[in-house]
Design a protein around this motif. Structure first.
Motif, PDB file in Angstrom:
ATOM      1  N   ARG A  53       0.834  -1.140  -0.103  1.00  0.00           N
ATOM      2  CA  ARG A  53       0.050  -0.157  -0.223  1.00  0.00           C
ATOM      3  C   ARG A  53       0.999   1.177  -0.025  1.00  0.00           C
ATOM      4  O   ARG A  53       1.731   1.355   0.913  1.00  0.00           O
ATOM      5  CB  ARG A  53      -1.036   0.069   1.265  1.00  0.00           C
ATOM      6  N   ILE A  70      -2.452   3.697  -3.834  1.00  0.00           N
ATOM      7  CA  ILE A  70      -2.599   2.757  -4.734  1.00  0.00           C
ATOM      8  C   ILE A  70      -1.885   1.441  -3.774  1.00  0.00           C
ATOM      9  O   ILE A  70      -1.262   1.440  -3.021  1.00  0.00           O
ATOM     10  CB  ILE A  70      -1.453   2.829  -5.908  1.00  0.00           C
ATOM     11  N   ALA A  73      -4.235  -5.463  -4.817  1.00  0.00           N
ATOM     12  CA  ALA A  73      -5.512  -6.171  -4.748  1.00  0.00           C
ATOM     13  C   ALA A  73      -5.281  -7.618  -4.722  1.00  0.00           C
ATOM     14  O   ALA A  73      -5.928  -8.161  -3.767  1.00  0.00           O
ATOM     15  CB  ALA A  73      -6.574  -5.715  -5.723  1.00  0.00           C
ATOM     16  N   THR A  79      -2.842  -7.545  -9.751  1.00  0.00           N
ATOM     17  CA  THR A  79      -3.930  -6.561  -9.923  1.00  0.00           C
ATOM     18  C   THR A  79      -3.698  -5.531  -8.827  1.00  0.00           C
ATOM     19  O   THR A  79      -3.409  -5.971  -7.749  1.00  0.00           O
ATOM     20  CB  THR A  79      -5.435  -7.084  -9.837  1.00  0.00           C
ATOM     21  N   HIS A  80      -3.825  -4.276  -9.347  1.00  0.00           N
ATOM     22  CA  HIS A  80      -3.588  -2.980  -8.252  1.00  0.00           C
ATOM     23  C   HIS A  80      -4.861  -2.103  -8.229  1.00  0.00           C
ATOM     24  O   HIS A  80      -5.487  -1.997  -9.288  1.00  0.00           O
ATOM     25  CB  HIS A  80      -2.407  -2.316  -8.860  1.00  0.00           C
ATOM     26  N   LEU A  81      -4.901  -1.619  -7.233  1.00  0.00           N
ATOM     27  CA  LEU A  81      -6.347  -0.528  -7.003  1.00  0.00           C
ATOM     28  C   LEU A  81      -5.552   0.882  -6.797  1.00  0.00           C
ATOM     29  O   LEU A  81      -4.783   1.086  -5.860  1.00  0.00           O
ATOM     30  CB  LEU A  81      -7.013  -0.972  -6.113  1.00  0.00           C
ATOM     31  N   TYR A  83      -6.949   4.282  -5.092  1.00  0.00           N
ATOM     32  CA  TYR A  83      -8.159   4.467  -4.280  1.00  0.00           C
ATOM     33  C   TYR A  83      -7.763   5.706  -3.414  1.00  0.00           C
ATOM     34  O   TYR A  83      -6.731   6.112  -3.185  1.00  0.00           O
ATOM     35  CB  TYR A  83      -8.398   3.163  -3.445  1.00  0.00           C
ATOM     36  N   ILE A 117      -4.675  -2.472 -13.599  1.00  0.00           N
ATOM     37  CA  ILE A 117      -5.008  -1.422 -12.450  1.00  0.00           C
ATOM     38  C   ILE A 117      -6.584  -1.228 -12.500  1.00  0.00           C
ATOM     39  O   ILE A 117      -6.924  -1.085 -13.845  1.00  0.00           O
ATOM     40  CB  ILE A 117      -4.159  -0.087 -12.533  1.00  0.00           C
ATOM     41  N   LEU A 118      -7.187  -1.333 -11.532  1.00  0.00           N
ATOM     42  CA  LEU A 118      -8.602  -0.879 -11.420  1.00  0.00           C
ATOM     43  C   LEU A 118      -8.862   0.546 -10.695  1.00  0.00           C
ATOM     44  O   LEU A 118      -8.234   0.638  -9.851  1.00  0.00           O
ATOM     45  CB  LEU A 118      -9.145  -1.876 -10.580  1.00  0.00           C
ATOM     46  N   VAL A 119      -9.755   1.033 -10.947  1.00  0.00           N
ATOM     47  CA  VAL A 119     -10.327   2.266 -10.446  1.00  0.00           C
ATOM     48  C   VAL A 119     -11.700   2.284 -10.661  1.00  0.00           C
ATOM     49  O   VAL A 119     -12.310   2.108 -11.767  1.00  0.00           O
ATOM     50  CB  VAL A 119      -9.367   3.596 -10.863  1.00  0.00           C
ATOM     51  N   SER A 120     -12.536   3.037  -9.657  1.00  0.00           N
ATOM     52  CA  SER A 120     -13.964   3.387  -9.458  1.00  0.00           C
ATOM     53  C   SER A 120     -13.995   4.862  -9.654  1.00  0.00           C
ATOM     54  O   SER A 120     -13.333   5.505  -8.955  1.00  0.00           O
ATOM     55  CB  SER A 120     -14.584   2.764  -8.463  1.00  0.00           C
ATOM     56  N   LEU A 145     -16.361   1.435 -13.468  1.00  0.00           N
ATOM     57  CA  LEU A 145     -15.001   0.666 -13.226  1.00  0.00           C
ATOM     58  C   LEU A 145     -14.233   0.550 -14.489  1.00  0.00           C
ATOM     59  O   LEU A 145     -14.786   0.254 -15.489  1.00  0.00           O
ATOM     60  CB  LEU A 145     -15.334  -0.996 -12.726  1.00  0.00           C
TER      61      LEU A 145
END
Length: 150
Positions: A53, A70, A73, A79-81, A83, A117-120, A145
């Motif tokens: 993190r 960041i 996940a 997989t990275h987020l 946030y 990389i994911l982001v909402s 998403l």
């Protein structure tokens, strides 16, 4: 033209920046049940394990203008987020949020050979401009998403 702010890692040993970052995030999310001061403070502590993190802050003259995180996940699927991101209301529209986003993307792609990389986000256009794709059918309450593969 060079920006008049710097994007730097959030140092867990800097209580003033930690407190300013907590206050900024707490104010931005305005949901004390999900984003309490205690939860945000726990999230801001750097973690160097496989499920790392990291947080970065935009600063000018010692003032925290923006903060963004960041984290991993899932290490097995790489997989990275992205946030917990916020720019102070009086600092928006100056490219600070975009610079903070680009710094986090550069950090992940510089530390990992491949992944996603994911982001909402409610700002899908900004992320599309950086190569993110919307996951079809993912919109909920105006948030999309988005996925970036590298």
């Amino acid at each position: 033209m060079k920006p008049d702010f710097a994007i730097v890692p959030l140092d867990g040993g800097d209580p003033a920046r930690q407190a300013a970052s907590i206050a900024l995030l707490e104010g931005a999310f305005g949901d004390p049940e999900r984003y309490s001061q205690e939860r945000i403070a726990r999230e801001l502590v750097p973690d160097d394990s496989l499920l790392y993190r990291r947080f970065f802050v935009a600063v000018r003259d010692g003032q925290v203008l923006a903060v963004g995180g960041i984290k991993a996940a899932d290490w097995a699927t790489k997989t990275h987020l992205l946030y917990l991101s916020a720019v102070a209301a009086d600092q928006r529209g100056q490219g600070i949020g975009r610079a903070l986003l680009e710094t986090r993307l550069a950090w992940v792609t510089g530390h990992f050979a491949s992944g996603r990389i994911l982001v909402s986000t409610a700002k899908a256009k900004r992320f599309r401009e950086l190569g993110f794709k919307e996951i079809r059918g993912s919109e909920i309450a105006g948030r999309h998403l988005m996925l970036y593969r590298f």
